[in-house]
Design a protein around this motif. Sequence first.
Motif, mmCIF file in Angstrom:
data_model
loop_
_atom_site.group_PDB
_atom_site.id
_atom_site.type_symbol
_atom_site.label_atom_id
_atom_site.label_comp_id
_atom_site.label_asym_id
_atom_site.label_seq_id
_atom_site.Cartn_x
_atom_site.Cartn_y
_atom_site.Cartn_z
ATOM 1 N N ASP A 167 0.577 -1.329 -0.039
ATOM 2 C CA ASP A 167 0.001 -0.020 -0.179
ATOM 3 C C ASP A 167 0.810 1.191 -0.037
ATOM 4 O OD1 ASP A 167 -2.162 -1.588 0.158
ATOM 5 O OD2 ASP A 167 -2.516 -1.393 2.309
ATOM 6 N N TRP A 168 2.077 1.135 0.332
ATOM 7 C CA TRP A 168 2.798 2.372 0.514
ATOM 8 C C TRP A 168 3.655 2.763 -0.959
ATOM 9 C CZ3 TRP A 168 5.974 -0.442 4.786
ATOM 10 C CH2 TRP A 168 4.849 -0.701 6.185
ATOM 11 N N ARG A 169 3.523 1.682 -1.796
ATOM 12 C CA ARG A 169 4.277 2.201 -3.069
ATOM 13 C C ARG A 169 3.699 3.303 -3.766
ATOM 14 N NH1 ARG A 169 7.392 -2.528 -4.441
ATOM 15 N NH2 ARG A 169 6.432 -4.564 -3.674
ATOM 16 N N GLU A 170 4.590 4.298 -4.433
ATOM 17 C CA GLU A 170 4.272 5.528 -4.946
ATOM 18 C C GLU A 170 3.859 6.658 -3.891
ATOM 19 O OE1 GLU A 170 2.768 2.536 -6.407
ATOM 20 O OE2 GLU A 170 4.199 2.167 -7.662
ATOM 21 N N ILE A 171 4.101 6.356 -2.769
ATOM 22 C CA ILE A 171 3.763 7.402 -1.899
ATOM 23 C C ILE A 171 4.880 8.314 -1.928
ATOM 24 C CG2 ILE A 171 2.114 6.074 -0.427
ATOM 25 C CD1 ILE A 171 4.203 6.245 1.686
ATOM 26 N N ILE A 172 4.719 9.590 -1.391
ATOM 27 C CA ILE A 172 5.719 10.711 -0.992
ATOM 28 C C ILE A 172 6.936 10.539 -0.100
ATOM 29 C CG2 ILE A 172 6.377 13.281 -0.517
ATOM 30 C CD1 ILE A 172 3.678 13.831 -1.949
ATOM 31 N N ASP A 173 8.032 10.310 -0.095
ATOM 32 C CA ASP A 173 8.836 10.123 0.643
ATOM 33 C C ASP A 173 9.474 11.439 1.304
ATOM 34 O OD1 ASP A 173 10.892 9.084 2.480
ATOM 35 O OD2 ASP A 173 12.340 8.916 0.681
ATOM 36 N N GLU A 174 8.815 11.957 2.451
ATOM 37 C CA GLU A 174 8.889 13.287 2.824
ATOM 38 C C GLU A 174 9.240 13.291 4.252
ATOM 39 O OE1 GLU A 174 7.052 17.717 2.651
ATOM 40 O OE2 GLU A 174 5.622 15.852 2.743
ATOM 41 N N SER A 175 10.502 13.731 4.443
ATOM 42 C CA SER A 175 10.649 13.729 6.112
ATOM 43 C C SER A 175 10.209 15.059 6.634
ATOM 44 C CB SER A 175 12.438 13.869 6.209
ATOM 45 O OG SER A 175 12.979 14.967 5.547
ATOM 46 N N VAL A 176 9.435 14.834 7.822
ATOM 47 C CA VAL A 176 8.494 15.924 8.121
ATOM 48 C C VAL A 176 9.439 16.677 9.011
ATOM 49 C CG1 VAL A 176 6.797 16.190 10.170
ATOM 50 C CG2 VAL A 176 6.637 14.140 8.356
ATOM 51 N N GLY A 177 10.514 16.334 10.039
ATOM 52 C CA GLY A 177 11.354 17.214 10.693
ATOM 53 C C GLY A 177 12.662 16.991 10.399
ATOM 54 N N SER A 178 12.805 17.373 9.150
ATOM 55 C CA SER A 178 14.295 17.499 8.722
ATOM 56 C C SER A 178 14.995 18.473 9.051
ATOM 57 C CB SER A 178 14.492 17.116 7.210
ATOM 58 O OG SER A 178 15.629 17.376 6.445
ATOM 59 N N LEU A 179 16.197 18.439 9.745
ATOM 60 C CA LEU A 179 16.967 19.568 10.236
ATOM 61 C C LEU A 179 17.824 20.111 8.687
ATOM 62 C CD1 LEU A 179 18.712 18.174 13.523
ATOM 63 C CD2 LEU A 179 16.912 19.836 13.207
ATOM 64 N N HIS A 180 17.743 19.552 7.880
ATOM 65 C CA HIS A 180 18.290 20.069 6.606
ATOM 66 C C HIS A 180 17.638 21.380 6.160
ATOM 67 C CE1 HIS A 180 19.974 20.356 2.550
ATOM 68 N NE2 HIS A 180 18.921 20.180 2.168
ATOM 69 N N ARG A 181 16.522 21.323 6.327
ATOM 70 C CA ARG A 181 15.808 22.766 6.096
ATOM 71 C C ARG A 181 16.097 23.874 7.128
ATOM 72 N NH1 ARG A 181 9.946 19.889 5.158
ATOM 73 N NH2 ARG A 181 10.492 18.629 3.072
ATOM 74 N N VAL A 182 16.195 23.447 8.193
ATOM 75 C CA VAL A 182 16.542 24.472 9.208
ATOM 76 C C VAL A 182 17.914 24.966 8.956
ATOM 77 C CG1 VAL A 182 17.087 24.915 11.855
ATOM 78 C CG2 VAL A 182 15.115 23.420 11.182
ATOM 79 N N ALA A 183 18.978 24.100 8.677
ATOM 80 C CA ALA A 183 20.404 24.322 8.540
ATOM 81 C C ALA A 183 20.496 25.425 7.034
ATOM 82 C CB ALA A 183 21.075 23.187 8.135
ATOM 83 N N GLU A 184 19.411 25.114 5.971
ATOM 84 C CA GLU A 184 19.581 25.898 5.050
ATOM 85 C C GLU A 184 19.006 27.323 5.270
ATOM 86 O OE1 GLU A 184 20.411 25.357 1.786
ATOM 87 O OE2 GLU A 184 21.370 23.503 2.634
ATOM 88 N N GLN A 185 17.923 27.459 6.141
ATOM 89 C CA GLN A 185 17.271 28.683 6.498
ATOM 90 C C GLN A 185 18.559 29.577 7.395
ATOM 91 O OE1 GLN A 185 14.450 30.303 5.675
ATOM 92 N NE2 GLN A 185 14.204 28.589 4.407
ATOM 93 N N LEU A 186 19.284 28.709 8.222
ATOM 94 C CA LEU A 186 20.344 29.499 9.150
ATOM 95 C C LEU A 186 21.167 30.017 7.979
ATOM 96 C CD1 LEU A 186 20.444 27.093 12.084
ATOM 97 C CD2 LEU A 186 19.524 29.327 11.907
ATOM 98 N N LYS A 187 21.818 29.232 7.176
ATOM 99 C CA LYS A 187 22.810 29.749 6.117
ATOM 100 C C LYS A 187 22.116 31.022 5.497
ATOM 101 C CE LYS A 187 24.514 25.474 4.751
ATOM 102 N NZ LYS A 187 24.908 24.263 3.652
ATOM 103 N N GLU A 188 20.752 31.107 5.021
ATOM 104 C CA GLU A 188 20.184 32.285 4.428
ATOM 105 C C GLU A 188 20.045 33.481 5.235
ATOM 106 O OE1 GLU A 188 19.052 34.715 1.503
ATOM 107 O OE2 GLU A 188 19.390 32.339 1.267
ATOM 108 N N ILE A 189 20.046 33.224 6.737
ATOM 109 C CA ILE A 189 19.902 34.255 7.681
ATOM 110 C C ILE A 189 21.208 34.759 7.944
ATOM 111 C CG2 ILE A 189 19.676 34.749 10.148
ATOM 112 C CD1 ILE A 189 17.167 32.861 9.787
ATOM 113 N N ALA A 190 22.330 33.692 7.897
ATOM 114 C CA ALA A 190 23.850 34.384 7.880
ATOM 115 C C ALA A 190 24.080 35.241 6.590
ATOM 116 C CB ALA A 190 24.532 33.128 8.032
ATOM 117 N N LYS A 191 23.930 34.969 5.531
ATOM 118 C CA LYS A 191 24.134 35.647 4.442
ATOM 119 C C LYS A 191 23.623 37.169 4.457
ATOM 120 C CE LYS A 191 24.283 32.082 0.860
ATOM 121 N NZ LYS A 191 23.516 31.538 -0.385
ATOM 122 N N GLN A 192 22.168 37.144 4.785
ATOM 123 C CA GLN A 192 21.363 38.562 5.168
ATOM 124 C C GLN A 192 22.240 39.157 6.261
ATOM 125 O OE1 GLN A 192 19.239 39.477 2.856
ATOM 126 N NE2 GLN A 192 19.308 37.337 1.917
#
Length: 199
Positions: A167-192
């Motif tokens: 039943d799980w075939r073809e479902i979206i593989d999305e990590s709900v609480g990924s720290l990767h997104r937080v790290a990317e946002q912190l990099k953007e804040i540091a640039k600004q």
Amino acid sequence: MSDILSAISAVASAVAAVSASVAIWPAHRAATEARKQNNIQTKVQKEALQPYLWVDIQPTFAQGNLLQIVLANEGPTVATNVKVVFDPEIPPATAGLDKSEVAQCRLRDGILSLTPGRRLCWPIGSVTARIGDSQSFDSTTTYCVTVKGCGPLGPLDSETFYIRPADWREIIDESVGSLHRVAEQLKEIAKQLNKLSGQ
């Protein structure tokens, strides 16, 4: 004349008896319904005091590609002597972090206690490895999972869950609480901040 009075008296007595029996029927019915309602309320109160156990195979929330066996108690009280059986057993993964054999052995032997809100999780390999591996999760395998345990009022009713990984075939593989997104946002804040400070 006395015969007529006796007859009238007998008829009046008969009418009174019939009236009384007709009046008793609704009272009897109301009492029966009240007992049923009382039994239902007692059952609901007892169930509200019992643990609510469930088991599933889910992706991890921090890293969506890793599967895990999850045992949880969503009820308000401690569950004891919790036993879980998978039929058929989940085979070991061909690659990746896998504790499926250890988890199933521990669950089959029993968990001593599981407090309210507690979740126990065991990794059983990656979604891509499991779904792509016909020996692990083929398109026809359905796991019958039985959960037993005890609550403060005695043994819980046995619960059975069915899990079909196909039943799980073809479902979206999305990590709900990924720290990767937080790290990317912190990099953007540091640039600004660097732009604002003139660096």
